[in-house]
Every structure is written in C-alpha cells, then in structure tokens.
Design a protein around this motif. Structure first.
Motif, PDB file in Angstrom:
ATOM      1  N   ALA A  36      -2.859 -14.575 -43.898  1.00  0.00           N
ATOM      2  CA  ALA A  36      -2.850 -13.136 -43.628  1.00  0.00           C
ATOM      3  C   ALA A  36      -4.219 -12.522 -43.932  1.00  0.00           C
ATOM      4  O   ALA A  36      -4.712 -11.675 -43.174  1.00  0.00           O
ATOM      5  CB  ALA A  36      -1.768 -12.453 -44.448  1.00  0.00           C
ATOM      6  N   ILE A  37      -4.839 -12.959 -45.033  1.00  0.00           N
ATOM      7  CA  ILE A  37      -6.161 -12.441 -45.384  1.00  0.00           C
ATOM      8  C   ILE A  37      -7.191 -12.867 -44.339  1.00  0.00           C
ATOM      9  O   ILE A  37      -8.036 -12.069 -43.925  1.00  0.00           O
ATOM     10  CB  ILE A  37      -6.567 -12.898 -46.800  1.00  0.00           C
ATOM     11  N   LYS A  38      -7.138 -14.124 -43.904  1.00  0.00           N
ATOM     12  CA  LYS A  38      -8.063 -14.593 -42.867  1.00  0.00           C
ATOM     13  C   LYS A  38      -7.914 -13.772 -41.595  1.00  0.00           C
ATOM     14  O   LYS A  38      -8.897 -13.363 -40.985  1.00  0.00           O
ATOM     15  CB  LYS A  38      -7.823 -16.072 -42.559  1.00  0.00           C
ATOM     16  N   MET A  39      -6.661 -13.544 -41.184  1.00  0.00           N
ATOM     17  CA  MET A  39      -6.427 -12.755 -39.978  1.00  0.00           C
ATOM     18  C   MET A  39      -6.953 -11.337 -40.172  1.00  0.00           C
ATOM     19  O   MET A  39      -7.594 -10.776 -39.279  1.00  0.00           O
ATOM     20  CB  MET A  39      -4.939 -12.724 -39.622  1.00  0.00           C
ATOM     21  N   GLY A  40      -6.710 -10.761 -41.344  1.00  0.00           N
ATOM     22  CA  GLY A  40      -7.206  -9.420 -41.636  1.00  0.00           C
ATOM     23  C   GLY A  40      -8.720  -9.341 -41.582  1.00  0.00           C
ATOM     24  O   GLY A  40      -9.286  -8.388 -41.041  1.00  0.00           O
ATOM     25  N   LEU A  41      -9.391 -10.344 -42.128  1.00  0.00           N
ATOM     26  CA  LEU A  41     -10.854 -10.358 -42.108  1.00  0.00           C
ATOM     27  C   LEU A  41     -11.402 -10.496 -40.691  1.00  0.00           C
ATOM     28  O   LEU A  41     -12.375  -9.821 -40.328  1.00  0.00           O
ATOM     29  CB  LEU A  41     -11.391 -11.479 -43.000  1.00  0.00           C
ATOM     30  N   ILE A  42     -10.793 -11.350 -39.899  1.00  0.00           N
ATOM     31  CA  ILE A  42     -11.243 -11.517 -38.512  1.00  0.00           C
ATOM     32  C   ILE A  42     -11.101 -10.202 -37.758  1.00  0.00           C
ATOM     33  O   ILE A  42     -12.042  -9.728 -37.111  1.00  0.00           O
ATOM     34  CB  ILE A  42     -10.478 -12.653 -37.805  1.00  0.00           C
ATOM     35  N   PHE A  43      -9.928  -9.596 -37.850  1.00  0.00           N
ATOM     36  CA  PHE A  43      -9.702  -8.313 -37.171  1.00  0.00           C
ATOM     37  C   PHE A  43     -10.645  -7.246 -37.717  1.00  0.00           C
ATOM     38  O   PHE A  43     -11.214  -6.467 -36.951  1.00  0.00           O
ATOM     39  CB  PHE A  43      -8.251  -7.858 -37.352  1.00  0.00           C
ATOM     40  N   GLY A  44     -10.807  -7.183 -39.034  1.00  0.00           N
ATOM     41  CA  GLY A  44     -11.643  -6.154 -39.656  1.00  0.00           C
ATOM     42  C   GLY A  44     -13.102  -6.266 -39.248  1.00  0.00           C
ATOM     43  O   GLY A  44     -13.752  -5.257 -38.957  1.00  0.00           O
ATOM     44  N   ILE A  45     -13.627  -7.482 -39.219  1.00  0.00           N
ATOM     45  CA  ILE A  45     -15.029  -7.673 -38.836  1.00  0.00           C
ATOM     46  C   ILE A  45     -15.247  -7.282 -37.379  1.00  0.00           C
ATOM     47  O   ILE A  45     -16.200  -6.568 -37.049  1.00  0.00           O
ATOM     48  CB  ILE A  45     -15.472  -9.134 -39.100  1.00  0.00           C
ATOM     49  N   ILE A  46     -14.363  -7.721 -36.521  1.00  0.00           N
ATOM     50  CA  ILE A  46     -14.512  -7.387 -35.096  1.00  0.00           C
ATOM     51  C   ILE A  46     -14.318  -5.891 -34.870  1.00  0.00           C
ATOM     52  O   ILE A  46     -15.114  -5.247 -34.183  1.00  0.00           O
ATOM     53  CB  ILE A  46     -13.550  -8.234 -34.238  1.00  0.00           C
ATOM     54  N   GLY A  48     -14.745  -3.503 -36.970  1.00  0.00           N
ATOM     55  CA  GLY A  48     -15.839  -2.752 -37.590  1.00  0.00           C
ATOM     56  C   GLY A  48     -17.155  -2.885 -36.838  1.00  0.00           C
ATOM     57  O   GLY A  48     -18.024  -2.018 -36.942  1.00  0.00           O
ATOM     58  N   THR A  49     -17.308  -3.951 -36.075  1.00  0.00           N
ATOM     59  CA  THR A  49     -18.537  -4.180 -35.315  1.00  0.00           C
ATOM     60  C   THR A  49     -18.540  -3.407 -33.994  1.00  0.00           C
ATOM     61  O   THR A  49     -19.585  -2.889 -33.579  1.00  0.00           O
ATOM     62  CB  THR A  49     -18.715  -5.685 -35.027  1.00  0.00           C
ATOM     63  N   THR A  50     -17.409  -3.302 -33.351  1.00  0.00           N
ATOM     64  CA  THR A  50     -17.377  -2.681 -32.020  1.00  0.00           C
ATOM     65  C   THR A  50     -17.764  -1.203 -32.007  1.00  0.00           C
ATOM     66  O   THR A  50     -18.402  -0.778 -31.033  1.00  0.00           O
ATOM     67  CB  THR A  50     -16.014  -2.894 -31.324  1.00  0.00           C
ATOM     68  N   PRO A  51     -17.447  -0.392 -33.041  1.00  0.00           N
ATOM     69  CA  PRO A  51     -17.940   0.985 -32.983  1.00  0.00           C
ATOM     70  C   PRO A  51     -19.473   1.058 -33.044  1.00  0.00           C
ATOM     71  O   PRO A  51     -20.076   1.951 -32.449  1.00  0.00           O
ATOM     72  CB  PRO A  51     -17.323   1.675 -34.200  1.00  0.00           C
ATOM     73  N   LEU A  52     -20.084   0.109 -33.762  1.00  0.00           N
ATOM     74  CA  LEU A  52     -21.547   0.074 -33.808  1.00  0.00           C
ATOM     75  C   LEU A  52     -22.127  -0.211 -32.429  1.00  0.00           C
ATOM     76  O   LEU A  52     -23.098   0.432 -32.006  1.00  0.00           O
ATOM     77  CB  LEU A  52     -22.018  -0.996 -34.796  1.00  0.00           C
ATOM     78  N   ILE A  53     -21.523  -1.154 -31.726  1.00  0.00           N
ATOM     79  CA  ILE A  53     -21.973  -1.477 -30.372  1.00  0.00           C
ATOM     80  C   ILE A  53     -21.786  -0.268 -29.456  1.00  0.00           C
ATOM     81  O   ILE A  53     -22.690   0.101 -28.696  1.00  0.00           O
ATOM     82  CB  ILE A  53     -21.226  -2.712 -29.827  1.00  0.00           C
ATOM     83  N   LEU A 142     -12.615  -1.897 -42.782  1.00  0.00           N
ATOM     84  CA  LEU A 142     -11.793  -2.074 -43.986  1.00  0.00           C
ATOM     85  C   LEU A 142     -10.334  -1.684 -43.737  1.00  0.00           C
ATOM     86  O   LEU A 142      -9.421  -2.400 -44.160  1.00  0.00           O
ATOM     87  CB  LEU A 142     -12.364  -1.253 -45.146  1.00  0.00           C
ATOM     88  N   ALA A 143     -10.141  -0.556 -43.072  1.00  0.00           N
ATOM     89  CA  ALA A 143      -8.770  -0.123 -42.783  1.00  0.00           C
ATOM     90  C   ALA A 143      -8.057  -1.159 -41.930  1.00  0.00           C
ATOM     91  O   ALA A 143      -6.893  -1.497 -42.182  1.00  0.00           O
ATOM     92  CB  ALA A 143      -8.776   1.239 -42.073  1.00  0.00           C
TER      93      ALA A 143
END
Length: 190
Positions: A36-46, A48-53, A142-143
């Motif tokens: 669950a943590i791995k899935m959360g981190l994958i989703f969170g990183i992606i 969190g990156t897309t608004p920057l793009i 993070l959310a």
C-alpha cells in the motif's frame, strides 16, 4: 492562493487516485502495508510531478493570454470538475478476475498516470494565478500518497461505503476553486 485553497486543491486532486486505490484494494482480502505504501508513493510522485509540468506549459504561454487567463483557469477547472462528476456517476464495468486486478508495477504506474492527467490540467491553470507551484505540487503529491495508501489498505471495507462519492466531491471542489479564481479576478477589476 491561500493555504486553505491549496489544501482543498490537493484533496480534490487526490480523489480520483483514492477512488482507484479503493477499487484496487477492494479485490484484495488482506492488503499488505508495504504494498500500500509503495502504491501510495508511486501515485504521489506522479501526481505531484504533473502539476509542475502543467505549470511550465501554462507559464510558457501565460503572457499571450494574460487578459483572459482567469477565464481559462475557470473553464479548465469547470470542465475537469464536471468530467470527474460525470465519471463518478457512471456504472463500473468490473468484470475482471481477482488475479487480473492484482496490480503489477506497470499497471500501477499506468493507473497513476491516468489519474494524474487532471493534475496536469490544474498545473496549467495554476500558471495564471499567484501560487507557489512547488508547495502546491508537494501538497498534491503528499495528499495523493496518503489517500492512495489508505484507500488500498481499506479498499475492501470502503468500496461499499464511499465508492465513487470521493471523485464526485473532488469534482465539486475543482468547480468551486475555478469559480473562486474567476470571482477573485473579476471583483478586483470591478
């Protein structure tokens, strides 16, 4: 944009990923914390990156549409919020087997990219308002990481209670934020 508005935006951006994680978690009888943590981190990183793009894309063209940028932000958020609401009331076609539902890393990444396209659009909208994009992206990431971790752990229990209502709420919040951006600009001009 106030910290409260950023918090609402972060929660709204995480709702579709949360709904996806609930549906994935619903098929697991005993979800593991590490998965669950791995899935959360994958989703969170992606997520969190897309608004920057999106912000970079929007910022590159911001000076061309400066006079009506508030309308662009409003329309993008209105359309995105409406899309989220419409998607939340559609019936699911969950005919896949439990084995097919267990996610490989590739499936998790593709799902995360699919649910983060709205954050890309929001990033474009944020280029037209006064906002710390790094703080906004961090809060969204993070959310999303927290919501996806919780959703995948509690999915089998939450699927029947919450279901797609989270995505509906996220859509409403996006429409409210878009309306607030438009109102803020129009009230300062008047």
């Amino acid at each position: 944009m106030s910290i409260f508005a950023l918090m609402l935006l972060a929660l709204a951006m995480s709702t579709d990923a949360f709904a996806a994680s609930i549906s994935k978690g619903a098929y697991l009888r005993h979800p593991r914390l590490l998965s669950a943590i791995k899935m959360g981190l994958i989703f969170g990183i992606i997520e969190g990156t897309t608004p920057l793009i999106g912000w970079l894309i929007g910022n590159a063209g911001a000076h061309y549409i400066e006079e009506f940028d508030h309308w662009v932000a409003f329309i993008l958020l209105l359309l995105l919020g409406t899309h989220m609401i419409v998607e939340s009331v559609k019936e699911d076609d969950d005919t896949q087997s439990e084995a097919a539902q267990k996610s490989s890393i590739a499936k998790v990444i593709l799902t995360a990219i699919g649910t983060s396209l709205d954050a890309l659009t929001v990033g474009v909208s944020l280029a037209f308002v006064a906002v710390n994009i790094y703080l906004a992206a961090l809060m969204i990431g993070l959310a999303t990481a927290l919501m996806v971790t919780m959703g995948s752990l509690l999915g089998h229990r939450l699927a029947t209670v919450i279901g797609k209502r989270a995505e509906t709420l996220g859509g409403v919040v996006l429409i409210v934020i878009g309306s607030w951006i438009l109102y803020s600009h129009l009230s300062t001009v008047a």
